[in-house]
Write a protein that holds these residues in place. Sequence first.
Motif, short mmCIF file in Angstrom:
data_model
loop_
_atom_site.label_atom_id
_atom_site.label_comp_id
_atom_site.label_asym_id
_atom_site.label_seq_id
_atom_site.Cartn_x
_atom_site.Cartn_y
_atom_site.Cartn_z
N LEU A 1 -7.39 0.91 -1.72
CA LEU A 1 -6.86 -0.38 -2.15
C LEU A 1 -7.96 -1.11 -2.90
N PRO A 2 -7.67 -1.63 -4.10
CA PRO A 2 -8.68 -2.39 -4.84
C PRO A 2 -9.16 -3.61 -4.05
N THR A 3 -10.41 -3.95 -4.16
CA THR A 3 -11.02 -5.05 -3.42
C THR A 3 -10.25 -6.36 -3.57
N ARG B 1 -9.60 -2.39 5.77
CA ARG B 1 -9.85 -0.97 6.06
C ARG B 1 -9.50 -0.10 4.86
N LYS B 2 -8.40 -0.42 4.17
CA LYS B 2 -7.99 0.36 3.00
C LYS B 2 -8.98 0.16 1.84
N ALA C 1 0.84 -1.20 0.00
CA ALA C 1 0.00 0.00 0.00
C ALA C 1 0.88 1.24 0.00
N ALA C 2 0.39 2.27 -0.63
CA ALA C 2 1.12 3.54 -0.70
C ALA C 2 1.12 4.20 0.68
N GLU C 3 2.24 4.12 1.33
CA GLU C 3 2.43 4.72 2.65
C GLU C 3 3.84 5.29 2.72
#
Length: 147
Positions: free
Chosen positions: A56-58, A49-50, A15-17
Amino acid sequence: MRLVVDASVVIKWFAAEELIDEADRLRPLIAQLAAPDFLLVEIANIAWRKVRQGTLPTDDAARIIRHLRRSGMQFLPSEPLLDDALALAQELDHPVYDCLYVAAMDILRATFLTWDKPLHAKLTQSRFASATCLLSEVDRLLADLAP
Protein backbone atom coordinates in the motif's frame (compact mmCIF):
# COMPACT_ATOMS: atom_id res chain seq x y z
CA MET A 1 -31.91 -2.45 8.33
CA ARG A 2 -28.63 -1.53 9.98
CA LEU A 3 -25.49 -3.59 9.31
CA VAL A 4 -22.46 -3.66 11.59
CA VAL A 5 -19.23 -4.34 9.71
CA ASP A 6 -15.74 -4.95 11.02
CA ALA A 7 -12.27 -4.11 9.75
CA SER A 8 -11.97 -7.44 7.91
CA VAL A 9 -14.73 -6.19 5.59
CA VAL A 10 -13.92 -2.47 5.37
CA ILE A 11 -10.23 -2.88 4.50
CA LYS A 12 -11.28 -4.61 1.29
CA TRP A 13 -12.56 -1.25 -0.02
CA PHE A 14 -8.98 0.02 -0.05
CA ALA A 15 -6.57 -2.90 -0.45
CA ALA A 16 -6.27 -5.79 -2.86
CA GLU A 17 -7.65 -8.72 -0.90
CA GLU A 18 -10.02 -11.59 -1.54
CA LEU A 19 -13.74 -10.79 -1.73
CA ILE A 20 -13.20 -7.21 -2.93
CA ASP A 21 -16.27 -7.43 -5.16
CA GLU A 22 -18.43 -8.63 -2.27
CA ALA A 23 -17.21 -5.78 -0.05
CA ASP A 24 -17.78 -3.24 -2.84
CA ARG A 25 -21.44 -4.26 -3.03
CA LEU A 26 -21.83 -2.65 0.41
CA ARG A 27 -20.68 0.81 -0.70
CA PRO A 28 -24.15 1.98 -1.85
CA LEU A 29 -25.41 1.09 1.64
CA ILE A 30 -22.74 3.05 3.52
CA ALA A 31 -25.32 5.15 5.38
CA GLN A 32 -26.76 1.90 6.77
CA LEU A 33 -23.37 0.63 7.95
CA ALA A 34 -22.18 1.02 11.51
CA ALA A 35 -19.17 0.04 13.58
CA PRO A 36 -17.51 0.97 16.85
CA ASP A 37 -15.11 3.87 16.34
CA PHE A 38 -12.38 1.33 17.18
CA LEU A 39 -12.71 0.28 13.54
CA LEU A 40 -10.71 3.39 12.61
CA VAL A 41 -7.85 2.24 14.85
CA GLU A 42 -7.93 -1.24 13.36
CA ILE A 43 -8.02 0.08 9.79
CA ALA A 44 -5.15 2.49 10.52
CA ASN A 45 -3.09 -0.40 11.90
CA ILE A 46 -3.86 -2.64 8.91
CA ALA A 47 -2.95 0.20 6.54
CA TRP A 48 0.31 0.85 8.43
CA ARG A 49 1.17 -2.86 8.20
CA LYS A 50 0.43 -2.90 4.45
CA VAL A 51 2.64 0.19 3.95
CA ARG A 52 5.46 -1.60 5.79
CA GLN A 53 4.95 -4.67 3.57
CA GLY A 54 5.06 -2.47 0.47
CA THR A 55 1.54 -3.44 -0.62
CA LEU A 56 0.00 0.00 0.00
CA PRO A 57 1.46 3.41 -0.90
CA THR A 58 2.46 5.49 2.15
CA ASP A 59 0.03 8.33 1.42
CA ASP A 60 -2.89 5.92 1.17
CA ALA A 61 -2.91 5.09 4.90
CA ALA A 62 -3.97 8.62 5.95
CA ARG A 63 -6.28 8.93 2.92
CA ILE A 64 -8.17 5.79 3.97
CA ILE A 65 -8.87 7.15 7.45
CA ARG A 66 -9.94 10.54 6.06
CA HIS A 67 -12.27 8.81 3.63
CA LEU A 68 -13.87 6.69 6.34
CA ARG A 69 -14.41 9.69 8.61
CA ARG A 70 -16.32 11.45 5.80
CA SER A 71 -18.07 8.36 4.46
CA GLY A 72 -21.41 8.67 6.22
CA MET A 73 -20.86 5.42 8.04
CA GLN A 74 -22.04 5.52 11.66
CA PHE A 75 -19.24 5.21 14.23
CA LEU A 76 -20.38 4.35 17.74
CA PRO A 77 -18.14 5.44 20.63
CA SER A 78 -16.30 2.36 21.88
CA GLU A 79 -16.11 3.33 25.55
CA PRO A 80 -19.85 2.88 26.26
CA LEU A 81 -19.67 -0.54 24.52
CA LEU A 82 -16.77 -1.75 26.63
CA ASP A 83 -18.69 -3.32 29.54
CA ASP A 84 -20.89 -5.29 27.14
CA ALA A 85 -17.87 -6.22 25.01
CA LEU A 86 -16.04 -7.57 28.07
CA ALA A 87 -19.06 -9.64 29.10
CA LEU A 88 -19.37 -10.95 25.53
CA ALA A 89 -15.66 -11.77 25.42
CA GLN A 90 -16.14 -13.93 28.50
CA GLU A 91 -19.33 -15.49 27.11
CA LEU A 92 -17.80 -16.24 23.70
CA ASP A 93 -14.20 -16.81 24.84
CA HIS A 94 -13.04 -14.31 22.23
CA PRO A 95 -10.97 -11.06 22.39
CA VAL A 96 -12.65 -7.92 23.69
CA TYR A 97 -11.72 -5.78 20.69
CA ASP A 98 -13.68 -8.09 18.35
CA CYS A 99 -16.54 -8.21 20.82
CA LEU A 100 -16.92 -4.43 20.49
CA TYR A 101 -18.49 -5.16 17.09
CA VAL A 102 -20.78 -7.79 18.61
CA ALA A 103 -21.84 -5.34 21.32
CA ALA A 104 -22.60 -2.72 18.67
CA MET A 105 -24.61 -5.26 16.69
CA ASP A 106 -26.54 -6.25 19.80
CA ILE A 107 -27.32 -2.66 20.85
CA LEU A 108 -28.41 -1.66 17.33
CA ARG A 109 -30.31 -4.93 16.81
CA ALA A 110 -28.38 -5.17 13.56
CA THR A 111 -26.84 -7.88 11.44
CA PHE A 112 -23.09 -8.34 11.79
CA LEU A 113 -21.06 -8.84 8.62
CA THR A 114 -17.48 -10.08 8.93
CA TRP A 115 -14.73 -12.02 7.21
CA ASP A 116 -13.25 -13.01 10.60
CA LYS A 117 -13.91 -16.74 10.35
CA PRO A 118 -12.99 -17.65 13.96
CA LEU A 119 -15.33 -14.96 15.32
CA HIS A 120 -18.08 -15.96 12.91
CA ALA A 121 -17.73 -19.60 13.97
CA LYS A 122 -18.18 -18.66 17.61
CA LEU A 123 -21.14 -16.44 16.86
CA THR A 124 -22.90 -19.16 14.88
CA GLN A 125 -22.76 -21.33 18.00
CA SER A 126 -24.20 -18.58 20.20
CA ARG A 127 -27.37 -16.59 20.72
CA PHE A 128 -26.17 -14.37 17.84
CA ALA A 129 -26.30 -17.12 15.20
CA SER A 130 -29.18 -15.59 13.28
CA ALA A 131 -27.61 -12.12 13.26
CA THR A 132 -24.18 -12.90 11.85
CA CYS A 133 -23.07 -13.34 8.27
CA LEU A 134 -19.78 -13.95 6.48
CA LEU A 135 -18.79 -11.53 3.75
CA SER A 136 -18.85 -14.42 1.27
CA GLU A 137 -22.63 -14.57 1.87
CA VAL A 138 -23.25 -10.87 1.18
CA ASP A 139 -25.36 -11.52 -1.89
CA ARG A 140 -27.81 -13.60 0.14
CA LEU A 141 -27.84 -10.97 2.88
CA LEU A 142 -28.51 -8.15 0.41
CA ALA A 143 -31.27 -10.16 -1.26
CA ASP A 144 -32.90 -10.62 2.15
CA LEU A 145 -32.72 -6.84 2.72
CA ALA A 146 -34.27 -5.97 -0.63
CA PRO A 147 -37.89 -4.73 -0.48
